[in-house]
Design an enzyme around this catalytic site. Structure first.
Site, PDB file in Angstrom:
ATOM      1  CB  CYS A  63      -0.895  -0.014   1.244  1.00  0.00           C
ATOM      2  SG  CYS A  63      -1.870   1.482   1.431  1.00  0.00           S
ATOM      3  CD1 TRP A  96      -6.455  -3.746   4.484  1.00  0.00           C
ATOM      4  CD2 TRP A  96      -5.041  -5.009   3.301  1.00  0.00           C
ATOM      5  NE1 TRP A  96      -6.091  -3.036   3.365  1.00  0.00           N
ATOM      6  CE2 TRP A  96      -5.224  -3.789   2.618  1.00  0.00           C
ATOM      7  CE3 TRP A  96      -4.189  -5.962   2.736  1.00  0.00           C
ATOM      8  CZ2 TRP A  96      -4.583  -3.498   1.411  1.00  0.00           C
ATOM      9  CZ3 TRP A  96      -3.554  -5.680   1.534  1.00  0.00           C
ATOM     10  CH2 TRP A  96      -3.763  -4.457   0.893  1.00  0.00           C
ATOM     11  NE  ARG A 129     -12.987   0.186   0.206  1.00  0.00           N
ATOM     12  CZ  ARG A 129     -13.603  -0.668  -0.609  1.00  0.00           C
ATOM     13  NH1 ARG A 129     -14.876  -0.485  -0.908  1.00  0.00           N
ATOM     14  NH2 ARG A 129     -12.960  -1.687  -1.121  1.00  0.00           N
ATOM     15  CB  THR A 131      -8.246   1.854   4.669  1.00  0.00           C
ATOM     16  OG1 THR A 131      -8.519   2.831   5.669  1.00  0.00           O
ATOM     17  CG2 THR A 131      -9.333   1.891   3.617  1.00  0.00           C
ATOM     18  CB  VAL A 132      -3.492  -0.620   6.069  1.00  0.00           C
ATOM     19  CG1 VAL A 132      -3.921  -1.805   6.886  1.00  0.00           C
ATOM     20  CG2 VAL A 132      -3.320  -1.002   4.609  1.00  0.00           C
ATOM     21  CD  GLU A 147      -5.615  10.619   5.084  1.00  0.00           C
ATOM     22  OE1 GLU A 147      -6.628  10.025   4.692  1.00  0.00           O
ATOM     23  OE2 GLU A 147      -4.603  10.763   4.376  1.00  0.00           O
ATOM     24  CB  SER A 148      -1.226   7.646   4.951  1.00  0.00           C
ATOM     25  OG  SER A 148      -1.745   8.227   3.773  1.00  0.00           O
ATOM     26  CE1 TYR A 194      -4.870   1.660  -5.505  1.00  0.00           C
ATOM     27  CE2 TYR A 194      -3.347   3.518  -5.608  1.00  0.00           C
ATOM     28  CZ  TYR A 194      -3.663   2.239  -5.155  1.00  0.00           C
ATOM     29  OH  TYR A 194      -2.773   1.544  -4.374  1.00  0.00           O
TER      30      TYR A 194
END
Ligand SMILES: N[C@@H](CCC(=O)N[C@@H](CS)C(=O)NCC(=O)O)C(=O)O
Length: 318
Positions: A63, A96, A129, A131-132, A147-148, A194
């Site tokens: 990711c 995941w 979702r 998410t990672v 949130e990255s 994406y």
């Protein structure tokens, strides 16, 4: 995805599309910040003081968003401060999962099998979702942030008093430029690939392609020094790197972003090689898992045959 805390069986790796067939990525919902003294950050609540060993980062190495946070953790020397849990590289029908793949580990805290269990632990009624990346507080047992972009930025300052660092990923001198470029970089390139890969109409794909290559041309122009803003590596370079390093190996073929490769851009290619060589960065790039993860997306590759890395990427990564 989860609806009201329940996992939906008709889960799809392809996220939402708008009425024109454009891929739409979910907005992150846990937005608290770790800070040096536990005061609230720009969003969310306070109470998340920087402490060694208190926080854990759940990531998938495939990711790009999770990889941003891993690179920041390395560059800021926070390996001993923040533990990392790596999930399996391929998405299951429950999203995941933990364990099973070489190098992936069981969730050591809860014995969870899937990342979605962390979300329902954090919020039993969570809808969205799973998410990672996920940043988890082991002391309060809550999700701090998923949130990255936030995590990347908080790691720049929150632990500074515990682990002083020369590196400033969000230096004041470039804050305005960083804030101006980040959202465009995200829309056109990071998420743009994406949008091309998951476009469900020709028009959406064409639009995404124009955006991607306009941004690559713009970056090529901007790169007159080593990095995007001269000689200082910033968070924007990290945000660019995680997409560029996947581009020729994955997006170009699987997502059909094939007008050009990164190696066709002399400055961008040199820039990619330079960042890959910064100590700590290379360890965050696992091309095998990246290929496995992306090529296991059934909607795009029903037979699941995994591509090899192109020779120039294999050479770059040594
Ligand atoms: N806004 C999030 C996006 C994270 C994201 O979309 N992660 C993907 C993997 S690259 C994910 O976990 N997808 C699982 C899903 O959509 O169910 C961030 O930047 O942290």
């Amino acid at each position: 995805m989860l609806v009201d805390g329940k996992w939906m069986e008709n889960w799809q790796p392809v996220q939402k599309a708008d009425e024109q067939g454009r891929f739409v990525r979910q907005v992150s919902s846990f937005r608290n910040w770790i800070t040096a003294d536990g005061r609230a950050g720009p969003t969310g609540e306070g109470g998340f003081e920087a402490e060694p060993g208190r926080y854990r980062l759940y990531v998938a190495l495939i990711c790009p968003w999770a990889s941003r946070t891993l690179i920041a953790r390395k560059l800021k020397g926070l390996e001993d401060m923040i533990e990392v849990i790596v999930v399996n590289p391929t998405l299951t029908d429950q999203g995941w999962s933990f364990g099973g793949f070489p190098g992936a580990v069981e969730d050591p805290m809860f014995g969870a099998r899937y990342v979605h269990e962390l979300y329902t632990r954090a919020d039993p009624k969570f809808t969205g979702r799973a998410t990672v990346p996920v940043l988890w507080d082991m002391k309060r047992n809550v999700m701090v942030n998923n949130e990255s972009a936030d995590i990347l930025r908080m790691l720049d300052t929150a632990f500074e008093h515990l682990v002083p660092s020369e590196i400033r990923l969000y230096p004041k001198a470039y804050a305005a430029e960083i804030d101006a470029l980040n959202p465009r970089l995200y829309n056109l390139l990071n998420n743009g690939v994406y949008k091309a890969g998951f476009a469900t109409t020709q028009a959406a794909y064409d639009e995404a392609m124009d955006g991607i290559f306009a941004m690559l041309d713009e970056l090529e122009e901007l790169l007159t020094g080593d990095f995007l803003f001269g000689d200082t590596l910033t968070e924007t370079d990290i945000r660019a790197f995680v997409t560029l390093i996947r581009f020729d190996a994955v997006y170009h073929g699987l997502f059909k972003t094939n007008r050009r490769e990164i190696r066709d851009y002399p400055r961008l290619w040199a820039y990619l090689a330079l960042i890959a060589q910064i100590p700590g960065v290379r360890e965050t790039v696992d091309m095998d898992r990246i290929l496995h993860g992306y090529y296991s997306i059934k909607a795009l590759n029903p037979l699941g045959v995994v591509s090899k890395a192109p020779a120039h990427i294999a050479t770059l990564l040594g």
